[in-house]
Scaffold this motif. Structure first.
Motif, PDB file in Angstrom:
ATOM      1  N   GLY A  41       0.794  -1.215   0.000  1.00 56.72           N
ATOM      2  CA  GLY A  41       0.000   0.000   0.000  1.00 56.72           C
ATOM      3  C   GLY A  41       0.831   1.271   0.000  1.00 56.72           C
ATOM      4  N   CYS A  42       0.281   2.317  -0.612  1.00 56.84           N
ATOM      5  CA  CYS A  42       0.890   3.642  -0.617  1.00 56.84           C
ATOM      6  C   CYS A  42      -0.234   4.666  -0.783  1.00 56.84           C
ATOM      7  CB  CYS A  42       1.928   3.786  -1.727  1.00 56.84           C
ATOM      8  SG  CYS A  42       1.253   3.690  -3.404  1.00 56.84           S
ATOM      9  N   ARG A  43       0.101   5.938  -0.689  1.00 60.61           N
ATOM     10  CA  ARG A  43      -0.907   6.974  -0.913  1.00 60.61           C
ATOM     11  C   ARG A  43      -1.325   6.982  -2.386  1.00 60.61           C
ATOM     12  NH1 ARG A  43       0.765  12.691   1.242  1.00 60.61           N
ATOM     13  NH2 ARG A  43      -1.467  13.050   0.899  1.00 60.61           N
ATOM     14  N   CYS A  44      -2.560   7.370  -2.630  1.00 60.22           N
ATOM     15  CA  CYS A  44      -3.087   7.336  -3.999  1.00 60.22           C
ATOM     16  C   CYS A  44      -2.313   8.232  -4.949  1.00 60.22           C
ATOM     17  CB  CYS A  44      -4.561   7.745  -3.990  1.00 60.22           C
ATOM     18  SG  CYS A  44      -5.635   6.568  -3.151  1.00 60.22           S
ATOM     19  N   GLY A  45      -1.820   9.356  -4.463  1.00 55.81           N
ATOM     20  CA  GLY A  45      -1.126  10.282  -5.329  1.00 55.81           C
ATOM     21  C   GLY A  45       0.360  10.010  -5.478  1.00 55.81           C
ATOM     22  N   ARG A  57       5.237  -6.960  -8.080  1.00 56.42           N
ATOM     23  CA  ARG A  57       4.276  -7.963  -8.516  1.00 56.42           C
ATOM     24  C   ARG A  57       4.346  -8.261 -10.021  1.00 56.42           C
ATOM     25  NH1 ARG A  57      -1.610  -8.079  -7.117  1.00 56.42           N
ATOM     26  NH2 ARG A  57      -1.119 -10.106  -8.034  1.00 56.42           N
ATOM     27  N   ARG A  58       5.163  -7.499 -10.732  1.00 58.74           N
ATOM     28  CA  ARG A  58       5.298  -7.660 -12.188  1.00 58.74           C
ATOM     29  C   ARG A  58       3.937  -7.512 -12.878  1.00 58.74           C
ATOM     30  NH1 ARG A  58       9.382 -12.905 -12.243  1.00 58.74           N
ATOM     31  NH2 ARG A  58      10.949 -12.015 -10.838  1.00 58.74           N
ATOM     32  N   LEU A  59       3.319  -6.394 -12.641  1.00 57.74           N
ATOM     33  CA  LEU A  59       1.985  -6.122 -13.156  1.00 57.74           C
ATOM     34  C   LEU A  59       2.046  -5.320 -14.441  1.00 57.74           C
ATOM     35  CD1 LEU A  59       0.346  -5.026  -9.781  1.00 57.74           C
ATOM     36  CD2 LEU A  59       0.176  -7.278 -10.863  1.00 57.74           C
ATOM     37  N   ASP A  60       1.083  -5.570 -15.334  1.00 56.05           N
ATOM     38  CA  ASP A  60       1.014  -4.768 -16.550  1.00 56.05           C
ATOM     39  C   ASP A  60       0.036  -3.605 -16.362  1.00 56.05           C
ATOM     40  OD1 ASP A  60      -1.607  -5.709 -16.876  1.00 56.05           O
ATOM     41  OD2 ASP A  60      -0.989  -7.334 -18.211  1.00 56.05           O
ATOM     42  N   ALA A  61      -0.119  -2.799 -17.396  1.00 56.59           N
ATOM     43  CA  ALA A  61      -0.935  -1.590 -17.294  1.00 56.59           C
ATOM     44  C   ALA A  61      -2.428  -1.882 -17.135  1.00 56.59           C
ATOM     45  CB  ALA A  61      -0.717  -0.723 -18.540  1.00 56.59           C
ATOM     46  N   GLU A 105     -13.783  11.478 -11.015  1.00 54.95           N
ATOM     47  CA  GLU A 105     -12.654  12.361 -11.297  1.00 54.95           C
ATOM     48  C   GLU A 105     -11.730  12.491 -10.096  1.00 54.95           C
ATOM     49  OE1 GLU A 105     -14.199  16.011 -12.743  1.00 54.95           O
ATOM     50  OE2 GLU A 105     -14.934  15.164 -14.631  1.00 54.95           O
ATOM     51  N   GLU A 106     -12.159  11.994  -8.949  1.00 52.26           N
ATOM     52  CA  GLU A 106     -11.316  12.038  -7.759  1.00 52.26           C
ATOM     53  C   GLU A 106     -10.135  11.065  -7.872  1.00 52.26           C
ATOM     54  OE1 GLU A 106     -11.662  14.020  -5.002  1.00 52.26           O
ATOM     55  OE2 GLU A 106     -13.267  15.036  -6.107  1.00 52.26           O
ATOM     56  N   VAL A 107     -10.254  10.088  -8.757  1.00 50.65           N
ATOM     57  CA  VAL A 107      -9.219   9.064  -8.911  1.00 50.65           C
ATOM     58  C   VAL A 107      -8.233   9.494  -9.985  1.00 50.65           C
ATOM     59  CG1 VAL A 107      -8.761   6.662  -9.509  1.00 50.65           C
ATOM     60  CG2 VAL A 107     -10.820   7.251  -8.207  1.00 50.65           C
ATOM     61  N   PRO A 108      -6.936   9.532  -9.677  1.00 47.54           N
ATOM     62  CA  PRO A 108      -5.942   9.868 -10.714  1.00 47.54           C
ATOM     63  C   PRO A 108      -6.094   8.970 -11.940  1.00 47.54           C
ATOM     64  CG  PRO A 108      -4.906   9.820  -8.550  1.00 47.54           C
ATOM     65  CD  PRO A 108      -6.307   9.297  -8.370  1.00 47.54           C
ATOM     66  N   ARG A 109      -6.032   9.551 -13.125  1.00 49.59           N
ATOM     67  CA  ARG A 109      -6.280   8.811 -14.363  1.00 49.59           C
ATOM     68  C   ARG A 109      -5.362   7.592 -14.515  1.00 49.59           C
ATOM     69  NH1 ARG A 109      -6.464  12.397 -19.648  1.00 49.59           N
ATOM     70  NH2 ARG A 109      -8.140  13.286 -18.372  1.00 49.59           N
ATOM     71  N   ARG A 110      -4.124   7.728 -14.058  1.00 53.65           N
ATOM     72  CA  ARG A 110      -3.152   6.637 -14.224  1.00 53.65           C
ATOM     73  C   ARG A 110      -3.493   5.411 -13.381  1.00 53.65           C
ATOM     74  NH1 ARG A 110       0.014   6.907  -9.717  1.00 53.65           N
ATOM     75  NH2 ARG A 110      -0.145   8.876  -8.581  1.00 53.65           N
ATOM     76  N   ALA A 112      -6.693   4.252 -13.004  1.00 48.28           N
ATOM     77  CA  ALA A 112      -7.850   3.576 -13.579  1.00 48.28           C
ATOM     78  C   ALA A 112      -7.424   2.676 -14.735  1.00 48.28           C
ATOM     79  CB  ALA A 112      -8.879   4.606 -14.051  1.00 48.28           C
ATOM     80  N   HIS A 113      -8.260   1.686 -15.035  1.00 50.44           N
ATOM     81  CA  HIS A 113      -8.009   0.803 -16.179  1.00 50.44           C
ATOM     82  C   HIS A 113      -7.946   1.669 -17.435  1.00 50.44           C
ATOM     83  CE1 HIS A 113      -8.790  -2.174 -19.321  1.00 50.44           C
ATOM     84  NE2 HIS A 113      -8.431  -3.101 -18.453  1.00 50.44           N
ATOM     85  N   PRO A 114      -6.921   1.499 -18.283  1.00 50.08           N
ATOM     86  CA  PRO A 114      -6.725   2.406 -19.422  1.00 50.08           C
ATOM     87  C   PRO A 114      -7.889   2.472 -20.405  1.00 50.08           C
ATOM     88  CG  PRO A 114      -5.322   0.450 -19.607  1.00 50.08           C
ATOM     89  CD  PRO A 114      -5.889   0.446 -18.230  1.00 50.08           C
ATOM     90  N   LYS A 115      -8.645   1.383 -20.547  1.00 50.08           N
ATOM     91  CA  LYS A 115      -9.763   1.375 -21.495  1.00 50.08           C
ATOM     92  C   LYS A 115     -11.108   1.528 -20.793  1.00 50.08           C
ATOM     93  CE  LYS A 115      -7.539  -1.303 -25.176  1.00 50.08           C
ATOM     94  NZ  LYS A 115      -7.620  -2.516 -26.038  1.00 50.08           N
ATOM     95  N   LYS A 116     -11.303   0.778 -19.716  1.00 52.39           N
ATOM     96  CA  LYS A 116     -12.602   0.778 -19.049  1.00 52.39           C
ATOM     97  C   LYS A 116     -12.809   1.979 -18.126  1.00 52.39           C
ATOM     98  CE  LYS A 116     -13.033  -4.293 -18.955  1.00 52.39           C
ATOM     99  NZ  LYS A 116     -13.237  -5.470 -18.067  1.00 52.39           N
ATOM    100  N   LYS A 117     -11.700   2.629 -17.713  1.00 51.58           N
ATOM    101  CA  LYS A 117     -11.773   3.750 -16.770  1.00 51.58           C
ATOM    102  C   LYS A 117     -12.416   3.317 -15.457  1.00 51.58           C
ATOM    103  CE  LYS A 117     -10.120   6.068 -20.163  1.00 51.58           C
ATOM    104  NZ  LYS A 117      -8.644   6.234 -20.254  1.00 51.58           N
ATOM    105  N   THR A 118     -12.070   2.110 -15.042  1.00 48.94           N
ATOM    106  CA  THR A 118     -12.601   1.559 -13.808  1.00 48.94           C
ATOM    107  C   THR A 118     -11.474   1.384 -12.796  1.00 48.94           C
ATOM    108  OG1 THR A 118     -12.350  -0.629 -14.812  1.00 48.94           O
ATOM    109  CG2 THR A 118     -14.555   0.345 -14.835  1.00 48.94           C
TER     110      THR A 118
END
Length: 206
Positions: A41-45, A57-61, A105-110, A112-118
């Motif tokens: 865990g870390c701060r959202c920003g 974790r070797r996670l993709d976008a 809009e409170e969630v930084p765009r980066r 959210a899921h790049p296509k679904k915006k979820t």
């Protein structure tokens, strides 16, 4: 190596909880116990913290990060919840569920899921987590600590310290936690779809 803080799981010590929150405010990355295994865990920003989680974790976008919330009201500021989803999610929280919903809009765009915006959101039952969230005063950007090649999350503080102590700033140690990750329910299509069966009963969303 990371600093290790031993917090009581039933009666978290305010002094130690404050130290954890200070590490987060300073941009640190922590490993902490939840009601469904350990998580990072870390701060959202905190952009650097997000990238550190991806590397560990070797996670993709396309990975859905989770915003861990202290309350349903806080969750409602981060995601859009229609009336049908509201009742089902409200009944299942707090608990071992992660819900995927359209981000506000409170969630930084980066994040959210790049296509679904979820984005994923959850409210855990852990007293330790709630103590940290209350002290921090904001949601925590989080990802279950499942290492590459493992099937489930780490569950003991000493294991976490040995595995990722070199890659995080602080490890919160508490009693052993469940090894089963959350049940993930995806509402992005307008109806519930169980994306992963975990600790939470999937029946209410089937």
């Amino acid at each position: 190596m990371a600093r290790v803080v031993d917090i009581h799981p039933v009666d978290p010590q305010p002094r130690l909880v404050s130290q954890v929150a200070d590490v987060l405010r300073e941009g640190g990355l922590i490993a902490y116990p939840t009601d469904s295994g350990y998580a990072l865990g870390c701060r959202c920003g905190q952009r650097d913290g997000t990238e550190r989680i991806r590397q560990i974790r070797r996670l993709d976008a396309k990975h859905h990060f989770t915003l861990v919330c202290a309350s349903f009201a806080q969750m409602g500021q981060l995601v859009r919840i229609d009336n049908s989803a509201f009742r089902a999610i409200k009944a299942a929280t707090p608990g071992p569920y992660t819900f995927i919903l359209p981000a506000t809009e409170e969630v930084p765009r980066r994040l959210a899921h790049p296509k679904k915006k979820t984005v994923g959101v959850r409210i855990p039952e852990s007293r330790t987590v709630h103590a940290i969230l209350d002290e921090l005063g904001e949601p925590l950007l989080s990802s279950t600590l499942i290492l590459p090649g493992d099937d489930g999350p780490l569950t003991q503080g000493w294991q976490v310290d040995e595995a990722v102590g070199h890659a995080v700033d602080l490890v919160v140690d508490a009693e052993d936690v469940p090894a089963e990750p959350t049940t993930v329910v995806d509402f992005s299509a307008g109806y519930p779809e169980v994306a992963r069966v975990g600790a939470g009963d999937p029946e209410p969303f089937s």
